[in-house]
Design a protein around this motif. Structure first.
Motif: not given
Ligand code: GTP
Length: 602
Positions: A16-20, A52-54, A132-134, A161-163
């Motif tokens: 969830g790095k990018s989401t956060l 993915i993040t490159v 943690i919302d899951m 929950s980054a989401k």
């Molecule tokens: P890389 O950049 O490839 O390393 O991935 P990442 O770590 O940036 O992960 P990314 O943010 O793309 O999230 C991966 C998946 O998890 C996505 O489908 C998001 O929507 C989901 N996600 C991220 N944070 C949360 C969260 O807090 N809750 C839920 N339910 N889903 C989340």
């Protein structure tokens, strides 16, 4: 601008790095036109497609705490093993890192490796549980893992929950409260660490810098410790998250500069920039990226080489970790030999190349760099065609060594047996394992470590690992030097003539299987000729496998009933078109597409 903090988010892929990152930036990006806050940090198209993040991206935001405004610089890091070089260079510009762990997945192989990289760099690490919302999240259990793996104090763990955004504010507060400000001084002479760069068509090279000491402004005359070349600063600014020009970059800040740097090769990652006339010691740089996987890239249509080479050059401007050399093959014509950090890196580059170059390319089987030891010297061989024939006693070779890695696999206990089998099948040694969850009994997880030849994991090890563990295993590896090995060159012969582009380096234990599989594959894709063609796999003079391609009739129209004129013409035309792309190996005509098919089917 007020005080600042420089930090990264480090995590296992998909945690969830990018989401956060997006979520924390929302405050700054919401002013932009709608839609732009869709994963703003993942800029490249491939990144979006693959999720993915490159390439590390950087962005700044302003956060107010107790009526003080802070400038927070987020330095994004890629999340895959192949890119750990990029991770360490991004971390050099930070004082702290958020270790993000998916609360449904727990600590994974890369959580461990990125944690160690951050600690080695002396960074303050803030543990954060995400998702943690899951309903499937198990925060208590994951906190125990963090405690047993890294000695983390449970009260320091943040839960978010980054989401949904829950807890994200507390993360930004922790960044300010726990991560030390960069220790920099405006009085000292300018010292800026160049940690990334890209090329802009109009302004030339844009460098991302972290200011360790002093101030940098437009108009400043600066120089590089590495090249001693001098430049005049034309623009400075912060990534907000797009470029936003500012009057200056101050100590501790991270931002971009444009000076009259014309060539990307002038921007050395890890270089120290200083003011012309001042005396400064360069900061410790970075180890250069070391290519570990090599492959030849050829255009399907041999006339397209110039175009292909140009596209490759343009792409390597944005990804300097790819090494490039020209290569020519009697079967495939002119091409490039590229070196990558790993197989995912190779796949991503290839996809970017296909997007950019807009034509089919043939990628030869990946090879790792081998060491061939002679009495008086050691030669690195990264192209199978250059590998000596060891069955020839006059070769003078004392021994051959191959690169090995230390692999870490995390897997649920019930898949341990299959994982060990998989590792042994790939020539693993020094296998060891222990429990990840201290005292856990239900669905406990195991950390498995072993040394394994790099060549074994560059093909489809990762896919097998995933499928054999129903997707539960995670995997990471680090360089573990070279090991003596029983390897030889396998060549494929068509009608007795070797096809250079298909040569492979194989371990004795895999010779029979590899030989048989490839010969079958060739038999399937090579079109029939006017005469019978033996297809053979050979090691030195010894034939390992053989298939025979039956002869066919020449006239493609002969088999058509009715003798319809137009139809006949069309077939003759088709035949002419494919002739254009034919390559002759010995007396055998091979369409480039056959190579494409051989090499693209796994
Ligand atoms: P890389 O950049 O490839 O390393 O991935 P990442 O770590 O940036 O992960 P990314 O943010 O793309 O999230 C991966 C998946 O998890 C996505 O489908 C998001 O929507 C989901 N996600 C991220 N944070 C949360 C969260 O807090 N809750 C839920 N339910 N889903 C989340």
């Amino acid at each position: 601008m007020g005080p600042c903090r420089n930090f990264s988010i480090i995590a296992h892929i998909d945690h969830g790095k990018s989401t956060l990152a997006d979520r924390s930036l929302t405050g700054t990006i919401s002013k932009k036109p709608s839609g732009s806050n869709q994963q703003v940090l993942d800029k490249l198209k491939v990144e979006r497609e693959r999720g993915i993040t490159v390439k590390a991206q950087t962005a700044s935001m302003v956060y107010a705490l107790k009526s003080q405004k802070y400038l927070l610089n987020l330095i994004d890091t890629p999340g895959h093993v192949d890119f750990s070089w990029e991770v360490s260079r991004s971390l050099a510009a930070c004082q702290g890192a958020l270790l993000l762990v998916d609360a449904t997945q727990g600590v994974q192989a890369q959580s461990i490796s990125v944690y160690h990289i951050a600690k080695e760099r002396g960074l303050m690490v803030i543990p954060v549980l995400n998702k943690i919302d899951m309903p499937a999240s198990q925060p208590a259990r994951v906190i125990l893992q963090l405690e047993s793996m890294f000695g983390v104090d449970p009260v320091d763990v943040l839960q978010i929950s980054a989401k949904t955004g829950q807890g994200v504010d507390a993360v930004l507060r922790a960044v300010i409260e726990r991560i030390p400000p960069p220790s920099a001084s405006a009085e000292n002479p300018l010292k800026a660490l160049l940690f990334d760069s890209h090329y802009d068509r109009y302004r030339g090279v844009i460098s991302l810098v972290s200011i360790h000491d002093g101030v940098i402004r437009k108009g400043d005359k600066i120089a590089s410790c590495h090249t001693r070349k001098k430049y005049e600063v034309q623009e400075v600014g912060v990534m907000y998250p797009e470029e936003l020009p500012t009057a200056s970059l101050r100590p501790g800040q991270v931002g971009y500069i444009a000076c009259n740097m014309k060539e990307s090769s002038e921007a050395h990652v890890g270089d120290t920039l200083y003011r012309v006339g001042a005396q400064v010691d360069p900061m410790p740089g970075f180890r250069p990226a070391k290519p570990m996987v090599y492959a030849g890239i050829f255009p399907v249509d041999t006339n397209d080489f110039i175009k292909l080479e140009e596209s490759v050059k343009r792409l390597t401007l944005t990804d300097r970790s790819v090494s490039v050399q020209r290569e020519s093959s009697s079967a495939l014509g002119q091409g490039c030999r590229l070196g990558f950090l790993g197989t995912l890196h190779m796949d991503v580059f290839r996809q970017r190349l296909e997007d950019e170059y807009d034509a089919n390319i043939i990628v030869t089987a990946p090879t790792v760099p081998y060491k061939v030891v002679y009495k008086d010297r050691t030669v690195i061989v990264s192209n199978p065609t250059e590998f000596p024939d060891l069955s020839d006693s006059s070769s003078g070779v004392k021994e051959v060594q191959e690169p090995v890695v230390k692999a870490t696999i995390i897997v649920p206990e019930d898949h341990l047996g299959e994982m060990m089998e998989l590792c042994f099948a790939h020539r693993a040694e020094d296998l060891d394992h222990r429990y990840l969850d201290a005292g856990a009994t239900k669905s406990a997880r195991i950390i498995l470590t072993c040394t394994i030849p790099l060549s074994e994991i560059v093909t489809n090890f990762f896919d097998k690992l995933k499928s054999k563990s129903s997707g539960y295993a995670s995997f990471d590896y680090e360089d573990a030097g070279y090991r003596r090995s029983d390897l030889s060159k396998m060549v494929f012969l068509l009608n007795g003539k070797p096809v250079d582009a298909l040569a492979l380096i194989v371990h004795r234990s895999g010779q029979q299987e590899v030989g048989r599989t490839w010969v079958k594959k060739l038999h399937k894709v090579i079109p029939r000729q006017l005469f019978e063609v033996p297809i053979q796999a050979a090691i030195g003079k010894q034939i390992i496998a053989r298939e025979t391609l039956k002869a066919m009739r020449a006239d493609v129209t002969a088999g058509l009933y009715g003798g319809h004129y137009e139809r006949k013409m069309k077939h003759l035309e088709n035949q002419k078109e494919s002739k254009r792309r034919m390559k002759r190996v010995g007396s055998v005509d091979l369409p480039q597409e056959a190579f494409f098919n051989i090499l693209s089917t796994k």
